[in-house]
Design a protein around this motif. Structure first.
Motif, PDB file in Angstrom:
ATOM      1  N   GLY A 185       0.812  -1.217   0.000  1.00  0.00           N
ATOM      2  CA  GLY A 185       0.000   0.000   0.000  1.00  0.00           C
ATOM      3  C   GLY A 185       0.841   1.260   0.000  1.00  0.00           C
ATOM      4  N   ARG A 186       0.195   2.327   0.419  1.00  0.00           N
ATOM      5  CA  ARG A 186       0.827   3.647   0.409  1.00  0.00           C
ATOM      6  C   ARG A 186       2.128   3.671   1.217  1.00  0.00           C
ATOM      7  NH1 ARG A 186      -2.479   8.271  -0.302  1.00  0.00           N
ATOM      8  NH2 ARG A 186      -4.188   7.233   0.768  1.00  0.00           N
TER       9      ARG A 186
ATOM     10  N   ARG B 219      -5.117   0.909  -4.182  1.00  0.00           N
ATOM     11  CA  ARG B 219      -5.284   1.983  -5.151  1.00  0.00           C
ATOM     12  C   ARG B 219      -4.372   3.171  -4.834  1.00  0.00           C
ATOM     13  NH1 ARG B 219     -10.941   4.479  -7.253  1.00  0.00           N
ATOM     14  NH2 ARG B 219     -10.253   6.607  -7.515  1.00  0.00           N
TER      15      ARG B 219
ATOM     16  N   GLN C 292      -3.860  -3.443  -9.276  1.00  0.00           N
ATOM     17  CA  GLN C 292      -4.780  -2.941  -8.244  1.00  0.00           C
ATOM     18  C   GLN C 292      -5.801  -3.989  -7.814  1.00  0.00           C
ATOM     19  OE1 GLN C 292      -6.392   1.040  -8.792  1.00  0.00           O
ATOM     20  NE2 GLN C 292      -8.288   0.397  -7.784  1.00  0.00           N
ATOM     21  N   VAL C 293      -5.887  -4.152  -6.497  1.00  0.00           N
ATOM     22  CA  VAL C 293      -6.866  -5.073  -5.918  1.00  0.00           C
ATOM     23  C   VAL C 293      -7.960  -4.229  -5.280  1.00  0.00           C
ATOM     24  CG1 VAL C 293      -7.210  -6.779  -4.076  1.00  0.00           C
ATOM     25  CG2 VAL C 293      -5.139  -6.867  -5.477  1.00  0.00           C
TER      26      VAL C 293
ATOM     27  N   THR D 149     -12.455  -1.248  -7.588  1.00  0.00           N
ATOM     28  CA  THR D 149     -12.224  -0.768  -8.951  1.00  0.00           C
ATOM     29  C   THR D 149     -10.987  -1.431  -9.562  1.00  0.00           C
ATOM     30  OG1 THR D 149     -11.317   1.172  -7.826  1.00  0.00           O
ATOM     31  CG2 THR D 149     -13.419   1.442  -8.920  1.00  0.00           C
TER      32      THR D 149
ATOM     33  N   ILE E 244      -1.138  -1.583   4.197  1.00  0.00           N
ATOM     34  CA  ILE E 244      -2.444  -1.272   3.596  1.00  0.00           C
ATOM     35  C   ILE E 244      -3.422  -1.101   4.754  1.00  0.00           C
ATOM     36  CG2 ILE E 244      -4.375  -2.256   2.257  1.00  0.00           C
ATOM     37  CD1 ILE E 244      -2.341  -3.592   0.441  1.00  0.00           C
TER      38      ILE E 244
ATOM     39  N   ALA F 145      -9.219  -0.133   3.710  1.00  0.00           N
ATOM     40  CA  ALA F 145     -10.441   0.598   3.337  1.00  0.00           C
ATOM     41  C   ALA F 145     -11.443  -0.373   2.712  1.00  0.00           C
ATOM     42  CB  ALA F 145     -10.084   1.692   2.323  1.00  0.00           C
TER      43      ALA F 145
ATOM     44  N   GLN G  23     -13.121  -0.318   0.128  1.00  0.00           N
ATOM     45  CA  GLN G  23     -12.949  -0.547  -1.320  1.00  0.00           C
ATOM     46  C   GLN G  23     -11.806  -1.526  -1.584  1.00  0.00           C
ATOM     47  OE1 GLN G  23     -12.889   2.524   0.098  1.00  0.00           O
ATOM     48  NE2 GLN G  23     -14.577   3.697  -0.771  1.00  0.00           N
TER      49      GLN G  23
ATOM     50  N   ASN H  24       1.034  -4.034   9.688  1.00  0.00           N
ATOM     51  CA  ASN H  24       0.750  -2.602   9.715  1.00  0.00           C
ATOM     52  C   ASN H  24       1.242  -2.050  11.041  1.00  0.00           C
ATOM     53  OD1 ASN H  24      -0.713  -0.020   9.859  1.00  0.00           O
ATOM     54  ND2 ASN H  24      -1.808  -0.810   8.065  1.00  0.00           N
ATOM     55  N   LYS H  25       1.770  -0.826  11.018  1.00  0.00           N
ATOM     56  CA  LYS H  25       2.311  -0.323  12.293  1.00  0.00           C
ATOM     57  C   LYS H  25       1.233   0.303  13.174  1.00  0.00           C
ATOM     58  CE  LYS H  25       4.218   4.034  10.550  1.00  0.00           C
ATOM     59  NZ  LYS H  25       5.435   4.776  10.273  1.00  0.00           N
ATOM     60  N   ASP H  26       0.031   0.455  12.595  1.00  0.00           N
ATOM     61  CA  ASP H  26      -1.083   1.015  13.371  1.00  0.00           C
ATOM     62  C   ASP H  26      -1.999  -0.122  13.844  1.00  0.00           C
ATOM     63  OD1 ASP H  26      -3.320   2.255  14.324  1.00  0.00           O
ATOM     64  OD2 ASP H  26      -3.900   3.196  12.421  1.00  0.00           O
TER      65      ASP H  26
ATOM     66  N   ASP I 252       6.637  -2.352  11.984  1.00  0.00           N
ATOM     67  CA  ASP I 252       7.102  -1.584  10.838  1.00  0.00           C
ATOM     68  C   ASP I 252       7.449  -2.599   9.742  1.00  0.00           C
ATOM     69  OD1 ASP I 252       8.739  -0.217   8.948  1.00  0.00           O
ATOM     70  OD2 ASP I 252       9.074   1.353  10.449  1.00  0.00           O
TER      71      ASP I 252
HETATM   72  P1  FAD Z   1      -3.621   4.250   3.405  1.00  0.00           P
HETATM   73  O1  FAD Z   1      -5.052   4.201   3.722  1.00  0.00           O
HETATM   74  O2  FAD Z   1      -2.929   5.552   3.446  1.00  0.00           O
HETATM   75  O3  FAD Z   1      -2.911   3.227   4.401  1.00  0.00           O
HETATM   76  C1  FAD Z   1      -1.535   3.083   4.538  1.00  0.00           C
HETATM   77  C2  FAD Z   1      -1.313   2.169   5.741  1.00  0.00           C
HETATM   78  O4  FAD Z   1       0.059   1.888   5.864  1.00  0.00           O
HETATM   79  C3  FAD Z   1      -1.762   2.787   7.064  1.00  0.00           C
HETATM   80  O5  FAD Z   1      -2.679   1.878   7.706  1.00  0.00           O
HETATM   81  C4  FAD Z   1      -0.478   2.911   7.879  1.00  0.00           C
HETATM   82  O6  FAD Z   1      -0.668   2.640   9.252  1.00  0.00           O
HETATM   83  C5  FAD Z   1       0.385   1.852   7.242  1.00  0.00           C
HETATM   84  N1  FAD Z   1       1.828   2.128   7.363  1.00  0.00           N
HETATM   85  C6  FAD Z   1       2.499   3.268   7.089  1.00  0.00           C
HETATM   86  N2  FAD Z   1       3.815   3.090   7.226  1.00  0.00           N
HETATM   87  C7  FAD Z   1       4.003   1.802   7.605  1.00  0.00           C
HETATM   88  C8  FAD Z   1       5.146   1.007   7.894  1.00  0.00           C
HETATM   89  N3  FAD Z   1       6.386   1.512   7.811  1.00  0.00           N
HETATM   90  N4  FAD Z   1       4.966  -0.293   8.244  1.00  0.00           N
HETATM   91  C9  FAD Z   1       3.721  -0.831   8.340  1.00  0.00           C
HETATM   92  N5  FAD Z   1       2.599  -0.124   8.053  1.00  0.00           N
HETATM   93  C10 FAD Z   1       2.735   1.174   7.684  1.00  0.00           C
HETATM   94  N6  FAD Z   1      -8.648   1.214  -2.908  1.00  0.00           N
HETATM   95  C11 FAD Z   1      -8.122   0.035  -3.261  1.00  0.00           C
HETATM   96  O7  FAD Z   1      -7.144  -0.445  -2.680  1.00  0.00           O
HETATM   97  N7  FAD Z   1      -8.664  -0.649  -4.334  1.00  0.00           N
HETATM   98  C12 FAD Z   1      -9.744  -0.197  -5.023  1.00  0.00           C
HETATM   99  O8  FAD Z   1     -10.177  -0.860  -5.977  1.00  0.00           O
HETATM  100  C13 FAD Z   1     -10.333   1.046  -4.626  1.00  0.00           C
HETATM  101  N8  FAD Z   1     -11.421   1.527  -5.270  1.00  0.00           N
HETATM  102  C14 FAD Z   1     -11.974   2.707  -4.828  1.00  0.00           C
HETATM  103  C15 FAD Z   1     -13.151   3.168  -5.424  1.00  0.00           C
HETATM  104  C16 FAD Z   1     -13.741   4.331  -4.963  1.00  0.00           C
HETATM  105  C17 FAD Z   1     -15.011   4.795  -5.620  1.00  0.00           C
HETATM  106  C18 FAD Z   1     -13.156   5.058  -3.907  1.00  0.00           C
HETATM  107  C19 FAD Z   1     -13.779   6.319  -3.391  1.00  0.00           C
HETATM  108  C20 FAD Z   1     -11.984   4.606  -3.320  1.00  0.00           C
HETATM  109  C21 FAD Z   1     -11.382   3.444  -3.768  1.00  0.00           C
HETATM  110  N9  FAD Z   1     -10.197   2.961  -3.184  1.00  0.00           N
HETATM  111  C22 FAD Z   1      -9.718   1.753  -3.567  1.00  0.00           C
HETATM  112  C23 FAD Z   1      -9.400   3.783  -2.244  1.00  0.00           C
HETATM  113  C24 FAD Z   1      -9.582   3.415  -0.791  1.00  0.00           C
HETATM  114  O9  FAD Z   1     -10.664   4.140  -0.246  1.00  0.00           O
HETATM  115  C25 FAD Z   1      -8.319   3.792   0.010  1.00  0.00           C
HETATM  116  O10 FAD Z   1      -8.036   5.152  -0.179  1.00  0.00           O
HETATM  117  C26 FAD Z   1      -7.061   2.989  -0.375  1.00  0.00           C
HETATM  118  O11 FAD Z   1      -7.365   1.606  -0.381  1.00  0.00           O
HETATM  119  C27 FAD Z   1      -5.962   3.276   0.638  1.00  0.00           C
HETATM  120  O12 FAD Z   1      -4.771   2.619   0.258  1.00  0.00           O
HETATM  121  P2  FAD Z   1      -3.694   2.225   1.357  1.00  0.00           P
HETATM  122  O13 FAD Z   1      -4.313   1.325   2.353  1.00  0.00           O
HETATM  123  O14 FAD Z   1      -2.495   1.757   0.623  1.00  0.00           O
HETATM  124  O15 FAD Z   1      -3.304   3.644   1.987  1.00  0.00           O
END
Ligand code: FAD
Length: 343
Positions: free
Chosen positions: A232-233, A260, A273-274, A277, A291, A294, A296, A311-313, A329
């Motif tokens: 993820g992010r 995403r 992308q999983v 969408t 990750i 969320a 989605q 996840n670290k949270d 981490d």
């Molecule tokens: P974030 O929510 O920013 O999470 C990052 C995580 O990483 C946090 O929990 C944090 O604690 C953790 N972290 C940070 N640093 C570290 C570290 N060093 N070690 C361990 N953990 C760490 N999302 C999808 O994935 N797929 C889709 O198909 C999709 N479709 C969407 C469709 C619509 C209409 C909408 C509105 C949104 C959609 N989304 C989709 C987006 C979704 O809502 C989230 O924004 C997205 O999934 C967040 O991605 P993420 O978990 O990588 O990022």
């Protein structure tokens, strides 16, 4: 012509068979039937009647694919149609062929994988025949006495399951199938009889196929892999994404996926992308690294058999669906895991 004769012969035998008779649209690439279509075939079998397949393609492609399609378990017959226009199938050229087949032969259901091309083709043909199409179904049940079929399909990103009934007033019931909800049909069954259907040439189609660009990868395909490692992010950038996830995917023989957020930020390719969408996967093992979970994202992976989250949270929502969770981490945990997993 011989093809017309065969079509009439099959039409007669179909007209006399009682119960459902499904037509399954079989897609193929590089001589291989798409895995999603094997699940669509299993869904068609659950209707409890006969199942016929159809393959279309360029003449050379079909030479390779027809013998494989004939051996799909559960098919009693195979229709095939070749044309240069079908070599790179687009809905505008395939739709008239299906319309012709469906007006000549008495099929009760038309079934396809919930693939990007079938998502475009199936509603088009259904609309032309003035019947509805039901998409992304996860179960089917046909009541023969009432000639009605009941489907379930996830809605609101998988947070609710809708039950949809297609009654007898719908003469042909069209549906696409979520591949993770049905087992793939076997590929070594008895040889089904095959019949050619003459192509329908479309002059000056409104859309033309220019080129296909396929992402090449030595890794297992995300859609069918039994293990998936997703980032993820938290993976920061494309280089870190690769450097962190690839060693783990290598030791596990896993496909790589992404949230995403990771795709939008350019860390990973779109095709990875999983989620709602992106792709819907249900592997034996799904690892979510950095990750948040969320809804989605969960919509695309929550049916995985074993979900592992790092996840670290500790309050990250991913831990609510995880079978195994590690609050850590990922930059410490993942290299350590790779070391421990190394043979
Ligand atoms: P974030 O929510 O920013 O999470 C990052 C995580 O990483 C946090 O929990 C944090 O604690 C953790 N972290 C940070 N640093 C570290 C570290 N060093 N070690 C361990 N953990 C760490 N999302 C999808 O994935 N797929 C889709 O198909 C999709 N479709 C969407 C469709 C619509 C209409 C909408 C509105 C949104 C959609 N989304 C989709 C987006 C979704 O809502 C989230 O924004 C997205 O999934 C967040 O991605 P993420 O978990 O990588 O990022």
């Amino acid at each position: 012509t011989r093809a017309q004769f065969l079509t009439r012969t099959i039409a007669r035998s179909y007209a006399t068979s009682a119960g459902p008779h499904a037509l399954v649209f079989l897609e193929h690439r590089d001589g291989v039937i798409d895995a999603g279509c094997l699940s669509a075939l299993s869904a068609a079998k659950e209707l409890g009647g006969e199942v016929t397949g159809i393959v279309v393609g360029g003449p050379e492609q079909l030479k390779e694919v027809i013998p494989k399609a004939q051996k799909l378990e559960g098919l009693s017959a195979l229709l095939h149609s070749s044309s240069a226009q079908y070599a790179s199938p687009i809905p505008e050229t395939i739709s008239p062929l299906l319309e012709k087949i469906l007006s000549n032969l008495a099929f009760t259901h038309v079934v396809a994988a919930h693939s990007s091309s079938a998502k475009s083709l199936i509603p088009r043909v259904a609309a032309k025949l003035d019947v509805p199409a039901i998409s992304d179904v996860t179960s089917v049940e046909h009541n023969n006495a009432e000639n009605a079929t009941t489907f379930t399909r996830p809605i609101y990103a998988g947070n609710a399951i809708a039950t949809v009934r297609a009654p007898s007033s719908i003469p042909i019931k069209f549906f696409t199938v979520r591949s993770t909800a049905f087992k793939a049909a076997g590929t070594d069954g008895p040889e089904a009889k095959s019949s050619e259907v003459e192509s329908v040439e479309v002059t000056d189609p409104p859309t033309q196929h220019i080129r296909t660009e396929i992402t090449k990868s030595d890794r297992p395909d995300l859609g069918v892999a039994s293990r998936v490692v997703s980032g993820g992010r938290a993976l920061k950038n494309a280089e870190t994404f690769k450097a962190t996830l690839e060693p783990l995917a290598d030791v596990l023989g896993a496909a790589i996926g992404a949230s995403r957020a990771a795709v939008d930020a350019g860390y990973a390719d779109n095709s990875l992308q999983v989620g709602q969408t992106g792709k819907v996967v249900a592997p034996e093992l799904y690892m979510a690294l950095g990750i948040s979970g969320a809804i989605q994202h969960l919509a695309g992976m929550k049916d995985s058999k074993l979900i592992v989250a790092i996840n670290k949270d500790a309050d990250a929502p991913i831990f609510q669906v995880a079978d195994l969770g590690l609050v850590a981490d990922l930059y410490d945990a993942v290299p350590e895991l790779v070391q421990k997993l190394k043979p």
